[in-house]
Design a protein around this motif. Structure first.
Motif, short mmCIF file in Angstrom:
data_model
loop_
_atom_site.label_atom_id
_atom_site.label_comp_id
_atom_site.label_asym_id
_atom_site.label_seq_id
_atom_site.Cartn_x
_atom_site.Cartn_y
_atom_site.Cartn_z
N LYS A 5 0.83 -1.20 0.00
CA LYS A 5 0.00 0.00 0.00
C LYS A 5 0.88 1.27 0.00
N LEU A 6 1.96 1.22 0.74
CA LEU A 6 2.89 2.35 0.76
C LEU A 6 3.50 2.55 -0.63
N ASN A 7 3.96 1.46 -1.22
CA ASN A 7 4.55 1.54 -2.56
C ASN A 7 3.53 2.04 -3.58
N GLU A 8 2.28 1.61 -3.39
CA GLU A 8 1.22 2.05 -4.29
C GLU A 8 1.03 3.57 -4.19
N PHE A 9 1.10 4.07 -2.96
CA PHE A 9 0.94 5.51 -2.76
C PHE A 9 2.10 6.29 -3.40
N LEU A 10 3.32 5.83 -3.15
CA LEU A 10 4.49 6.53 -3.69
C LEU A 10 4.52 6.47 -5.22
N LYS A 11 4.07 5.34 -5.77
CA LYS A 11 3.98 5.22 -7.23
C LYS A 11 2.96 6.22 -7.76
N HIS A 12 1.87 6.39 -7.03
CA HIS A 12 0.83 7.34 -7.41
C HIS A 12 1.37 8.78 -7.42
N VAL A 13 2.20 9.11 -6.42
CA VAL A 13 2.81 10.44 -6.36
C VAL A 13 3.62 10.72 -7.61
N ILE A 14 4.40 9.73 -8.04
CA ILE A 14 5.23 9.87 -9.25
C ILE A 14 4.34 10.04 -10.48
N GLU A 15 3.26 9.26 -10.53
CA GLU A 15 2.35 9.36 -11.67
C GLU A 15 1.70 10.75 -11.74
N CYS A 16 1.38 11.30 -10.56
CA CYS A 16 0.79 12.64 -10.52
C CYS A 16 1.78 13.70 -10.98
N GLU A 17 3.05 13.49 -10.67
CA GLU A 17 4.08 14.41 -11.16
C GLU A 17 4.15 14.36 -12.68
#
Length: 300
Positions: A5-17
């Motif tokens: 879940k943490l990795n999913e969140f951090l991946k999402h942050v990169i995608e938003c960038e």
């Protein structure tokens, strides 16, 4: 599960960038169009022979800048709406495993749009400052051309060379605006649902001490820093519920301690590196408000 879940969140942050790159491309394209129009105005006359000619040219350029400002504002506001809508929907789905009925504030878009950016300014001021810098650059060149009777083609050529400088500024401004929209949306949702957060910063030679020393700290959402902390800040707040004990971000002090001597020198700089080797704690590089203390004061 926690780690995924943490990795999913951090991946999402990169995608938003990456999503923010769309806004960046639109803003850069708009600047390039402005440059094309301004250069046409500058090359219309061979010389500025009197004050009236100077005022006429400047008037036309101010008209172009006014339209540029309006269009850039539209790009930013559209970006705010898209990011706010997307992040609200994504977070509600992401946090459903917490067992809470996630509430999205009704006024979230207006709250995000008019929130302070980087704690010191807002997106309208960012646009005003950008336009002001371009206008001042042109105005100074025109006044000089009037006084010296410089060929206007040379004025245009000189202005054209500044495009990359202004483009870099637009890219950084756009990143700040997009980061603010993402983080403010998240913060307002955390606050509405009383979600504790973990502070996550990017640890490298470009990390400021203020951000680095908060890395891994757990905050009650009402006490958490509102991000971005400053212009160009790369930090984010992660819901505590998705971070397991084994996945907590490394403390900044531990990270610095584990660096090689050469890497530590790059991160701290010469003066702070010498203080560190003399036993000066890294946490004392900032004051009680988390602001970096100048080297001169540290030595005192």
């Amino acid at each position: 599960m926690k780690k995924s879940k943490l990795n999913e969140f951090l991946k999402h942050v990169i995608e938003c960038e990456n999503y923010g790159n769309i806004t960046k491309d639109e803003a850069v394209k708009l600047l390039q169009s402005l440059y094309t129009d301004v250069l046409k105005e500058l090359r219309k006359k061979p010389y500025i022979l009197n004050k009236k000619m100077y005022k006429d040219i400047m008037s036309e350029i101010e008209f172009l800048l006014k339209n540029y400002k309006t269009d850039l504002k539209g790009i930013y506001e559209n970006s705010f709406e898209n990011i706010t809508t997307y992040q609200s929907s994504w977070l509600k789905d992401f946090l459903k495993d917490t067992g809470k009925n996630i509430i999205i504030p009704v006024s979230i878009l207006s709250s995000v749009k008019f929130s302070p950016i980087a704690n010191v300014t807002d997106y309208l001021n960012i646009i005003e400052n950008e336009v002001y810098k371009i206008q001042e650059s042109i105005d100074t060149s025109l006044k000089l051309a009037y006084i010296t009777k410089e060929d206007m083609s040379q004025v245009a050529d000189r202005f054209e060379k500044r495009e990359s400088k202004f483009e870099a500024s637009v890219i950084k401004d756009t990143k700040t605006v997009n980061t603010a929209a993402f983080n403010t949306t998240s913060y307002l949702i955390y606050k509405s649902n009383d979600i504790d957060v973990v502070y996550c910063s990017v640890l490298d030679s470009g990390t400021c001490f203020d951000c680095g020393l908060d890395n891994g700290k757990i905050f009650k959402v009402s006490e958490a820093p509102i991000l971005p902390k400053h212009y160009g800040c790369r930090c984010t707040l992660v819901p505590k519920d998705v971070v397991g004990e084994d996945d907590m971000p490394e403390s900044y002090v531990d990270w610095i301690n584990e660096l090689s001597d050469e890497e530590r020198y790059e991160v701290l700089g010469k003066a702070r590196y010498e203080l560190y080797n003399a036993g000066f704690p890294v946490k004392h590089f900032v004051d009680d408000d988390g602001k970096t203390i100048p080297v001169k004061e540290l030595k005192q």
